[in-house]
Design a protein around this motif. Structure first.
Motif, PDB file in Angstrom:
ATOM      1  N   ILE A  17      22.394   5.608  33.096  1.00 39.12           N
ATOM      2  CA  ILE A  17      23.311   4.817  33.837  1.00 39.12           C
ATOM      3  C   ILE A  17      23.323   3.382  33.042  1.00 39.12           C
ATOM      4  O   ILE A  17      24.290   2.701  32.622  1.00 39.12           O
ATOM      5  CB  ILE A  17      22.753   4.559  35.337  1.00 39.12           C
ATOM      6  N   ILE A  18      22.098   2.815  32.699  1.00 43.56           N
ATOM      7  CA  ILE A  18      22.115   1.519  32.007  1.00 43.56           C
ATOM      8  C   ILE A  18      22.629   1.597  31.003  1.00 43.56           C
ATOM      9  O   ILE A  18      23.382   0.477  30.371  1.00 43.56           O
ATOM     10  CB  ILE A  18      20.519   0.822  32.051  1.00 43.56           C
ATOM     11  N   THR A  19      22.411   2.732  30.048  1.00 47.30           N
ATOM     12  CA  THR A  19      23.266   2.986  28.705  1.00 47.30           C
ATOM     13  C   THR A  19      24.781   2.642  28.964  1.00 47.30           C
ATOM     14  O   THR A  19      25.634   2.223  28.282  1.00 47.30           O
ATOM     15  CB  THR A  19      22.908   3.973  28.061  1.00 47.30           C
ATOM     16  N   ILE A  20      25.120   3.305  29.873  1.00 49.54           N
ATOM     17  CA  ILE A  20      26.778   3.521  30.277  1.00 49.54           C
ATOM     18  C   ILE A  20      27.239   2.000  30.447  1.00 49.54           C
ATOM     19  O   ILE A  20      28.127   1.373  29.845  1.00 49.54           O
ATOM     20  CB  ILE A  20      27.182   4.296  31.393  1.00 49.54           C
ATOM     21  N   TRP A  21      26.403   1.045  31.343  1.00 51.37           N
ATOM     22  CA  TRP A  21      26.783  -0.189  31.581  1.00 51.37           C
ATOM     23  C   TRP A  21      26.736  -0.920  30.215  1.00 51.37           C
ATOM     24  O   TRP A  21      27.653  -1.956  30.031  1.00 51.37           O
ATOM     25  CB  TRP A  21      26.039  -0.927  32.397  1.00 51.37           C
ATOM     26  N   GLY A  22      25.717  -0.621  29.165  1.00 50.15           N
ATOM     27  CA  GLY A  22      25.775  -1.438  27.941  1.00 50.15           C
ATOM     28  C   GLY A  22      26.912  -1.120  27.259  1.00 50.15           C
ATOM     29  O   GLY A  22      27.516  -1.795  26.422  1.00 50.15           O
ATOM     30  N   ILE A  23      27.258   0.132  27.018  1.00 51.22           N
ATOM     31  CA  ILE A  23      28.356   0.654  26.409  1.00 51.22           C
ATOM     32  C   ILE A  23      29.691   0.004  26.868  1.00 51.22           C
ATOM     33  O   ILE A  23      30.672  -0.654  26.131  1.00 51.22           O
ATOM     34  CB  ILE A  23      28.529   2.066  26.601  1.00 51.22           C
ATOM     35  N   CYS A  24      30.017  -0.295  28.235  1.00 52.91           N
ATOM     36  CA  CYS A  24      31.221  -0.758  28.945  1.00 52.91           C
ATOM     37  C   CYS A  24      31.302  -2.102  28.259  1.00 52.91           C
ATOM     38  O   CYS A  24      32.312  -2.690  28.128  1.00 52.91           O
ATOM     39  CB  CYS A  24      30.959  -0.800  30.437  1.00 52.91           C
ATOM     40  N   MET A  25      29.893  -2.940  28.468  1.00 58.74           N
ATOM     41  CA  MET A  25      30.119  -4.518  28.049  1.00 58.74           C
ATOM     42  C   MET A  25      30.393  -4.454  26.452  1.00 58.74           C
ATOM     43  O   MET A  25      31.157  -5.260  26.087  1.00 58.74           O
ATOM     44  CB  MET A  25      28.367  -4.902  28.102  1.00 58.74           C
ATOM     45  N   LEU A  26      29.865  -3.641  25.786  1.00 62.71           N
ATOM     46  CA  LEU A  26      30.215  -3.632  24.419  1.00 62.71           C
ATOM     47  C   LEU A  26      31.914  -3.303  24.128  1.00 62.71           C
ATOM     48  O   LEU A  26      32.269  -3.909  23.207  1.00 62.71           O
ATOM     49  CB  LEU A  26      29.434  -2.465  23.486  1.00 62.71           C
TER      50      LEU A  26
END
Length: 125
Positions: A17-26
């Motif tokens: 979940i945290i990785t998905i938020w990071g990808i969206c941010m990027l």
């Protein structure tokens, strides 16, 4: 310790979940950079999404830690007498998700701050 081991130790659900938020941010950061350097235009709309996804990452990390600690304390309560080394190891593992979320949050602050400064300088000139 390898990064893949830390990912699994932190709990695959919350780390994903945290990785998905990071990808969206990027994705939103790169989109703003492409709009500015390739298309030559820069709009303020959507800039807050970078900070939003970074904030979601850190909050998800702390939520994962809280859920993990509750589960660990339930297991300690059921087991009875536990050695301090086992408790310390569990606390160490519980810090992985908030640390990962905090790293993504710091990156989002950097991207957001730089892009906001670019926007301010572009509108002033």
């Amino acid at each position: 310790m390898r990064l893949s081991e830390l990912f699994v130790m932190g709990g695959s659900l919350f780390m994903t979940i945290i990785t998905i938020w990071g990808i969206c941010m990027l994705v939103f950061s790169v989109q703003k950079i492409i709009h500015y350097f390739v298309q030559g235009k820069f709009q303020k709309s959507g800039l807050g999404l970078i900070l939003l996804f970074g904030s979601l990452a850190i909050v998800s990390g702390f939520l994962g830690q809280a859920i993990g600690l509750v589960m660990a304390f339930n297991a300690i309560e059921a087991a009875g007498d536990i050695s301090p080394a086992i408790v310390a190891g569990g606390l160490k593992v519980s810090m992985i998700t908030p640390l990962y979320g905090t790293i993504i949050f710091i990156l989002s602050l950097i991207f957001w701050g730089v892009l906001k400064e670019v926007y301010i300088r572009k509108t002033e000139s």
